[in-house]
Design an enzyme around this catalytic site. Structure first.
Site, PDB file in Angstrom:
ATOM      1  N   SER A 154       5.152  -6.669 -10.720  1.00 10.41           N
ATOM      2  CA  SER A 154       4.507  -5.476  -9.831  1.00 10.41           C
ATOM      3  C   SER A 154       3.526  -6.130  -9.142  1.00 10.41           C
ATOM      4  O   SER A 154       3.595  -7.225  -8.475  1.00 10.41           O
ATOM      5  CB  SER A 154       4.213  -4.175 -10.501  1.00 10.41           C
ATOM      6  OG  SER A 154       4.223  -3.492  -9.726  1.00 10.41           O
ATOM      7  N   ASP A 195      14.308  -1.043  -6.011  1.00 11.11           N
ATOM      8  CA  ASP A 195      13.219  -1.053  -6.704  1.00 11.11           C
ATOM      9  C   ASP A 195      12.681   0.286  -6.846  1.00 11.11           C
ATOM     10  O   ASP A 195      12.330   1.097  -6.153  1.00 11.11           O
ATOM     11  CB  ASP A 195      12.025  -2.002  -6.018  1.00 11.11           C
ATOM     12  CG  ASP A 195      10.934  -2.152  -6.903  1.00 11.11           C
ATOM     13  OD1 ASP A 195      10.844  -3.146  -7.859  1.00 11.11           O
ATOM     14  OD2 ASP A 195       9.911  -1.427  -6.954  1.00 11.11           O
ATOM     15  N   HIS A 211      11.988  -1.337 -12.278  1.00 13.61           N
ATOM     16  CA  HIS A 211      10.876  -1.794 -11.695  1.00 13.61           C
ATOM     17  C   HIS A 211      10.378  -2.756 -12.735  1.00 13.61           C
ATOM     18  O   HIS A 211       9.691  -2.161 -13.866  1.00 13.61           O
ATOM     19  CB  HIS A 211      10.079  -0.726 -11.018  1.00 13.61           C
ATOM     20  CG  HIS A 211       8.482  -1.410 -10.549  1.00 13.61           C
ATOM     21  ND1 HIS A 211       8.601  -2.010  -9.274  1.00 13.61           N
ATOM     22  CD2 HIS A 211       7.347  -1.438 -11.137  1.00 13.61           C
ATOM     23  CE1 HIS A 211       7.601  -2.528  -8.913  1.00 13.61           C
ATOM     24  NE2 HIS A 211       6.518  -2.177 -10.147  1.00 13.61           N
TER      25      HIS A 211
END
Length: 397
Positions: free
Chosen positions: A177, A273, A340
């Site tokens: 991330s 995502d 994600h």
């Protein structure tokens, strides 16, 4: 006759069982946090002024001179108010850093992480809200917020070099991330800080955030990243090869940075995502009626019109990473999942039921790429929910 001796078979069974249990024990080992020595004096501090920190698991066997440095994710703060709020929790402070167990790309079992299991493994605490790019000397005595992400990154790398990374044979800078974005933004710097003889590559998991308009046609993520860069004083710490050509805020987007990256990069990302659909494509600020509330959390709940919009977003994402397809040194694993961060969970990384593209699980694809066994450019050429191996995960930073 000896091969049929029950005693021998019992010994082999006990040996295999004890080996398996030992492997599980290694994977499950809880690690204490390490605070950087003299971090406060160096100004390498979190938003609240607490010291830079990381978790460390030493390498063993053939991996003693190999290093994987993985950076946590956790979003960003884009203005003083957001950063003041953030410094009061674990995303802006290292004060309450408890124990942590490694898995996935940081796992220590040869069976479940054959490419990197015995490497020195580091997980960097993310507590600055700028993907480790900020550096402002002045501190408002009333707000008492420190914007020092870049100093944190350099201080930790310096300490790791002193711990033996200066003798590294292989090194991988990774992250998830906001940490995955950091692995791209700091990739060439990492290369330059290591010996010229070290094989260095970078790996970004769910960090390829794209410059796209939201459902209302507003360039909201572009404005948000510009605020992050200004608030943290990030411009001077972004890749110069990008900022020499483009405004600094655009150089927070990987699609503009990777064009001039010198160090080999592997991008792992879901084409759908989960964070990007929720926050870039359909942020609540552009959905006052709440029409997208269910859809952005569960693609199966989308209307036909919403599904069409999401397919358009996937097309935009694939176009943004298309330049890496022609790069001989780059690796790609783009699955048609609504996920994600996929490298930190063992079930997703490398397991009997892990996510696959073209019969390749993520852990194998990344290792094959790092060791130059194959280019590993794997992309699901179909739309959600075409890949039955998907693990729809919201976050595993």
């Amino acid at each position: 006759m000896g091969s049929h001796n029950p005693a021998i078979w019992m010994y082999l069974f006990i040996f295999a069982l004890s080996t398996a249990l030992l492997s599980l024990a290694v994977v499950a080992k809880a690690l204490d946090v390490t605070f950087v020595a003299n971090a406060v004096q160096k100004g390498a501090v979190c938003l609240d002024g607490s010291p830079a920190a990381y978790y460390f698991s030493p390498g063993f066997g053939s991996g003693v001179n190999n290093w994987v440095v993985h950076m946590e994710g956790g979003g960003w703060c884009s203005n003083e108010e957001d950063c003041v709020e953030r410094k009061s929790n674990f995303r802006g402070s290292s004060k309450d850093s408890g124990q942590m167990s490694f898995s996935g790309i940081l796992g220590s079992s040869q069976q479940s992480n054959p490419g990197f299991y015995n490497w020195n493994k580091v997980k960097v605490r993310y507590c600055d809200g700028s993907s480790f790019t900020g550096d402002i000397e002045a501190v408002d005595p009333a707000k008492h917020v420190f914007y020092r992400g870049s100093r944190i990154w350099f201080a930790i790398v310096d300490e790791l070099l002193a711990k033996g990374m200066n003798k590294a044979q292989n090194a991988l800078l990774s992250g998830c991330s906001a940490g995955g974005l950091a692995s791209i933004l700091h990739c060439d710097k990492f290369r330059d800080l290591l010996p010229s003889t070290t094989k260095v590559k970078c790996f970004s998991d769910a960090g390829f955030f794209i410059n796209a308009k939201d459902i209302s046609g507003v360039e909201r993520i572009k404005a948000f990243f510009e605020d992050v860069v200004v608030t943290h004083g990030s411009a001077k710490n972004l890749p110069a090869s990008c900022t020499a050509r483009l405004p600094p805020s655009l150089c927070f987007f990987p699609q503009y940075v990777v064009q001039t990256l010198r160090t080999p990069l592997f991008v792992l990302n879901a084409a759908y995502d989960a964070w990007q659909i929720k926050n870039i494509l359909a942020p609540s600020s552009s959905d006052s009626s709440g029409a997208w509330r269910k859809c952005k959390l569960d693609i199966k709940a989308c209307s036909s019109a919403q599904s069409q919009t999401i397919q358009g977003f996937r097309a935009e994402f694939l176009n943004a990473v298309s330049g890496l397809q022609s790069s001989p040194s780059a690796g790609l694993f783009i699955d048609s999942c609504h996920a994600h961060c996929q490298s930190g969970r063992q079930a997703v990384w490398l397991d009997s039921g892990s996510t696959i593209v073209d019969n390749n699980p993520i852990g194998k694809a990344v290792a094959d790429w790092f060791y130059d066994r194959t280019a590993s450019k794997l992309i699901d050429n179909c739309s959600y929910p075409c890949n039955p191996s998907c693990h729809d995960v919201a976050d595993d930073s």
